[in-house]
Design a protein around this motif. Sequence first.
Motif, PDB file in Angstrom:
ATOM      1  N   LYS B  53       0.807  -1.231   0.000  1.00 32.91           N
ATOM      2  CA  LYS B  53       0.000   0.000   0.000  1.00 32.91           C
ATOM      3  C   LYS B  53       0.842   1.284   0.000  1.00 32.91           C
ATOM      4  CE  LYS B  53      -4.073  -2.055   2.189  1.00 32.91           C
ATOM      5  NZ  LYS B  53      -4.847  -2.229   0.948  1.00 32.91           N
ATOM      6  N   MET B  54       2.162   1.161  -0.031  1.00 33.59           N
ATOM      7  CA  MET B  54       3.022   2.351  -0.070  1.00 33.59           C
ATOM      8  C   MET B  54       3.550   2.522  -1.484  1.00 33.59           C
ATOM      9  SD  MET B  54       2.615   3.111   3.002  1.00 33.59           S
ATOM     10  CE  MET B  54       3.697   4.526   3.203  1.00 33.59           C
ATOM     11  N   LYS B  55       3.598   3.757  -1.943  1.00 35.12           N
ATOM     12  CA  LYS B  55       4.097   4.019  -3.282  1.00 35.12           C
ATOM     13  C   LYS B  55       4.721   5.406  -3.309  1.00 35.12           C
ATOM     14  CE  LYS B  55      -0.406   5.752  -4.684  1.00 35.12           C
ATOM     15  NZ  LYS B  55      -1.636   5.510  -5.455  1.00 35.12           N
ATOM     16  N   GLU B  56       5.662   5.552  -4.240  1.00 34.50           N
ATOM     17  CA  GLU B  56       6.242   6.869  -4.465  1.00 34.50           C
ATOM     18  C   GLU B  56       6.396   7.106  -5.952  1.00 34.50           C
ATOM     19  OE1 GLU B  56       9.060   7.478  -0.524  1.00 34.50           O
ATOM     20  OE2 GLU B  56       9.659   8.303  -2.462  1.00 34.50           O
ATOM     21  N   LYS B  57       6.259   8.340  -6.355  1.00 38.00           N
ATOM     22  CA  LYS B  57       6.437   8.683  -7.756  1.00 38.00           C
ATOM     23  C   LYS B  57       7.910   8.596  -8.135  1.00 38.00           C
ATOM     24  CE  LYS B  57       2.530  11.853  -7.961  1.00 38.00           C
ATOM     25  NZ  LYS B  57       2.084  13.252  -8.178  1.00 38.00           N
ATOM     26  N   GLY B  58       8.117   8.139  -9.356  1.00 39.07           N
ATOM     27  CA  GLY B  58       9.460   8.149  -9.914  1.00 39.07           C
ATOM     28  C   GLY B  58       9.659   9.402 -10.737  1.00 39.07           C
ATOM     29  N   ASP B  59      10.394   9.262 -11.823  1.00 38.19           N
ATOM     30  CA  ASP B  59      10.742  10.427 -12.642  1.00 38.19           C
ATOM     31  C   ASP B  59       9.671  10.798 -13.658  1.00 38.19           C
ATOM     32  OD1 ASP B  59      13.962   8.911 -12.614  1.00 38.19           O
ATOM     33  OD2 ASP B  59      13.278  10.602 -11.379  1.00 38.19           O
ATOM     34  N   ILE B  60       8.854   9.830 -14.068  1.00 42.09           N
ATOM     35  CA  ILE B  60       7.848  10.095 -15.122  1.00 42.09           C
ATOM     36  C   ILE B  60       6.495   9.494 -14.744  1.00 42.09           C
ATOM     37  CG2 ILE B  60       9.451  10.411 -17.056  1.00 42.09           C
ATOM     38  CD1 ILE B  60       8.864   7.406 -17.750  1.00 42.09           C
ATOM     39  N   PRO B  61       5.858   9.937 -13.656  1.00 41.57           N
ATOM     40  CA  PRO B  61       4.605   9.324 -13.213  1.00 41.57           C
ATOM     41  C   PRO B  61       3.354   9.780 -13.954  1.00 41.57           C
ATOM     42  CG  PRO B  61       5.220  11.101 -11.753  1.00 41.57           C
ATOM     43  CD  PRO B  61       6.326  10.990 -12.778  1.00 41.57           C
ATOM     44  N   GLU B  62       3.460  10.836 -14.741  1.00 45.70           N
ATOM     45  CA  GLU B  62       2.254  11.419 -15.356  1.00 45.70           C
ATOM     46  C   GLU B  62       1.591  10.418 -16.289  1.00 45.70           C
ATOM     47  OE1 GLU B  62       5.051  14.272 -13.913  1.00 45.70           O
ATOM     48  OE2 GLU B  62       5.326  12.824 -15.540  1.00 45.70           O
ATOM     49  N   GLY B  63       0.281  10.247 -16.095  1.00 44.08           N
ATOM     50  CA  GLY B  63      -0.493   9.342 -16.940  1.00 44.08           C
ATOM     51  C   GLY B  63      -0.545   7.919 -16.421  1.00 44.08           C
ATOM     52  N   TYR B  64       0.133   7.675 -15.288  1.00 43.34           N
ATOM     53  CA  TYR B  64       0.196   6.333 -14.708  1.00 43.34           C
ATOM     54  C   TYR B  64      -0.246   6.369 -13.245  1.00 43.34           C
ATOM     55  CZ  TYR B  64       3.468   5.659 -18.605  1.00 43.34           C
ATOM     56  OH  TYR B  64       4.062   5.617 -19.840  1.00 43.34           O
ATOM     57  N   SER B  65      -0.726   5.228 -12.765  1.00 48.47           N
ATOM     58  CA  SER B  65      -0.929   5.022 -11.338  1.00 48.47           C
ATOM     59  C   SER B  65      -0.526   3.591 -11.024  1.00 48.47           C
ATOM     60  CB  SER B  65      -2.377   5.287 -10.932  1.00 48.47           C
ATOM     61  OG  SER B  65      -3.246   4.381 -11.590  1.00 48.47           O
ATOM     62  N   SER B  67      -0.731   0.154  -7.952  1.00 47.69           N
ATOM     63  CA  SER B  67      -1.439  -0.443  -6.832  1.00 47.69           C
ATOM     64  C   SER B  67      -0.600  -1.572  -6.280  1.00 47.69           C
ATOM     65  CB  SER B  67      -2.791  -0.978  -7.295  1.00 47.69           C
ATOM     66  OG  SER B  67      -3.414  -1.730  -6.281  1.00 47.69           O
ATOM     67  N   ARG B  68      -0.482  -1.619  -4.956  1.00 48.67           N
ATOM     68  CA  ARG B  68       0.208  -2.736  -4.317  1.00 48.67           C
ATOM     69  C   ARG B  68      -0.595  -3.158  -3.091  1.00 48.67           C
ATOM     70  NH1 ARG B  68       6.451  -3.308  -2.452  1.00 48.67           N
ATOM     71  NH2 ARG B  68       6.496  -5.586  -2.378  1.00 48.67           N
ATOM     72  N   GLU B  69      -1.471  -4.103  -3.305  1.00 54.63           N
ATOM     73  CA  GLU B  69      -2.337  -4.620  -2.243  1.00 54.63           C
ATOM     74  C   GLU B  69      -1.727  -5.810  -1.532  1.00 54.63           C
ATOM     75  OE1 GLU B  69      -5.237  -3.183  -1.263  1.00 54.63           O
ATOM     76  OE2 GLU B  69      -4.690  -1.583  -2.648  1.00 54.63           O
ATOM     77  N   LYS B  70      -0.843  -6.527  -2.224  1.00 53.70           N
ATOM     78  CA  LYS B  70      -0.133  -7.665  -1.622  1.00 53.70           C
ATOM     79  C   LYS B  70       1.350  -7.498  -1.878  1.00 53.70           C
ATOM     80  CE  LYS B  70      -3.818 -11.093  -2.016  1.00 53.70           C
ATOM     81  NZ  LYS B  70      -4.190 -12.440  -2.505  1.00 53.70           N
ATOM     82  N   LYS B  71       2.148  -8.037  -1.012  1.00 55.19           N
ATOM     83  CA  LYS B  71       3.598  -7.833  -1.091  1.00 55.19           C
ATOM     84  C   LYS B  71       4.166  -8.309  -2.418  1.00 55.19           C
ATOM     85  CE  LYS B  71       7.736  -8.358   1.724  1.00 55.19           C
ATOM     86  NZ  LYS B  71       8.309  -8.974   2.942  1.00 55.19           N
ATOM     87  N   GLU B  72       3.650  -9.412  -2.941  1.00 52.68           N
ATOM     88  CA  GLU B  72       4.246 -10.003  -4.125  1.00 52.68           C
ATOM     89  C   GLU B  72       3.762  -9.387  -5.433  1.00 52.68           C
ATOM     90  OE1 GLU B  72       2.220 -11.481  -2.023  1.00 52.68           O
ATOM     91  OE2 GLU B  72       0.671 -12.650  -3.085  1.00 52.68           O
ATOM     92  N   ARG B  73       2.782  -8.533  -5.401  1.00 58.94           N
ATOM     93  CA  ARG B  73       2.142  -8.056  -6.631  1.00 58.94           C
ATOM     94  C   ARG B  73       2.145  -6.534  -6.724  1.00 58.94           C
ATOM     95  NH1 ARG B  73      -1.425 -10.911  -9.914  1.00 58.94           N
ATOM     96  NH2 ARG B  73      -1.315 -12.601  -8.381  1.00 58.94           N
ATOM     97  N   PHE B  74       2.537  -6.041  -7.900  1.00 55.08           N
ATOM     98  CA  PHE B  74       2.606  -4.598  -8.108  1.00 55.08           C
ATOM     99  C   PHE B  74       2.029  -4.317  -9.484  1.00 55.08           C
ATOM    100  CE2 PHE B  74       3.655  -0.453  -7.192  1.00 55.08           C
ATOM    101  CZ  PHE B  74       4.785   0.091  -7.776  1.00 55.08           C
ATOM    102  N   SER B  75       0.972  -3.530  -9.525  1.00 54.32           N
ATOM    103  CA  SER B  75       0.262  -3.285 -10.780  1.00 54.32           C
ATOM    104  C   SER B  75       0.497  -1.865 -11.268  1.00 54.32           C
ATOM    105  CB  SER B  75      -1.235  -3.502 -10.580  1.00 54.32           C
ATOM    106  OG  SER B  75      -1.489  -4.807 -10.116  1.00 54.32           O
ATOM    107  N   LEU B  76       0.658  -1.744 -12.553  1.00 56.39           N
ATOM    108  CA  LEU B  76       0.774  -0.439 -13.202  1.00 56.39           C
ATOM    109  C   LEU B  76      -0.503  -0.204 -14.000  1.00 56.39           C
ATOM    110  CD1 LEU B  76       2.669   2.007 -13.914  1.00 56.39           C
ATOM    111  CD2 LEU B  76       3.281   0.715 -15.972  1.00 56.39           C
ATOM    112  N   ILE B  77      -1.077   0.968 -13.838  1.00 53.87           N
ATOM    113  CA  ILE B  77      -2.346   1.280 -14.485  1.00 53.87           C
ATOM    114  C   ILE B  77      -2.174   2.517 -15.367  1.00 53.87           C
ATOM    115  CG2 ILE B  77      -4.774   1.863 -14.106  1.00 53.87           C
ATOM    116  CD1 ILE B  77      -3.997   0.626 -11.126  1.00 53.87           C
ATOM    117  N   LEU B  78      -2.583   2.371 -16.610  1.00 51.96           N
ATOM    118  CA  LEU B  78      -2.656   3.520 -17.506  1.00 51.96           C
ATOM    119  C   LEU B  78      -4.133   3.894 -17.568  1.00 51.96           C
ATOM    120  CD1 LEU B  78      -0.073   1.793 -18.324  1.00 51.96           C
ATOM    121  CD2 LEU B  78      -0.277   2.901 -20.556  1.00 51.96           C
TER     122      LEU B  78
END
Lengths: 114, 113
Positions: B53-65, B67-78
């Motif tokens: 549930k913790m996230k930080e923006k990198g260098d080019i976050p615009e247009g993206y979000s 989600s990390r609901e479980k430790k093993e899984r990280f989703s990128l959403i356009l």
Amino acid sequence: AQSVSQHNHHVILSEAASLELGCNYSYGGTVNLFWYVQYPGQHLQLLLKYFSGDPLVKGIKGFEAEFIKSKFSFNLRKPSVQWSDTAEYFCAVNTGGATNKLIFGTGTLLAVQP
Amino acid sequence: DVKVTQSSRYLVKRTGEKVFLECVQDMDHENMFWYRQDPGLGLRLIYFSYDVKMKEKGDIPEGYSVSREKKERFSLILESASTNQTSMYLCASSLRDGIYEQYFGPGTRLTVT
């Protein structure tokens, strides 16, 4: 802001030639340094890394790199390249800490001709 | 061996579609990352996560979000795909210290038409 420069964008060598790829970074404090390689169609993988100790580090497949703090450099070397070294090579830096956030250079595409 | 898997190797979407890219790692790593790789630009960090549930923006976050609901899984959403988001997307994971390497997935080549 921190940055990483790779001066050679595209290098073409014949087999058995020696290789040196340049990498310079801009950060005045403690750094951890990495070289990654991406062979055609494969995952990006670690070639070698430096975080402390002997500034000359050895990696997989006969590669080595030397950290020269005074020059902010971490150049990659191999005495004799093979056709199978054809790949893209990325230098990367982090400044330590829990987040392990890497800053990558733009990459060097190496083509080794048989 | 550490394994980082990504849900698709190739994906073609239309402009304006919502796109989900999934990444799973099997080594209990705290940190996970999303990059995009473009010729001549290297890898650029979009977002990273250092805990569930913790996230930080990198260098080019615009247009993206993300989600990390479980430790093993990280989703990128356009949220609304655009043609300038056509790229190779790489996921990576690592332990929580800067001396440790990042492990990369095979990448998803996304084409937005």
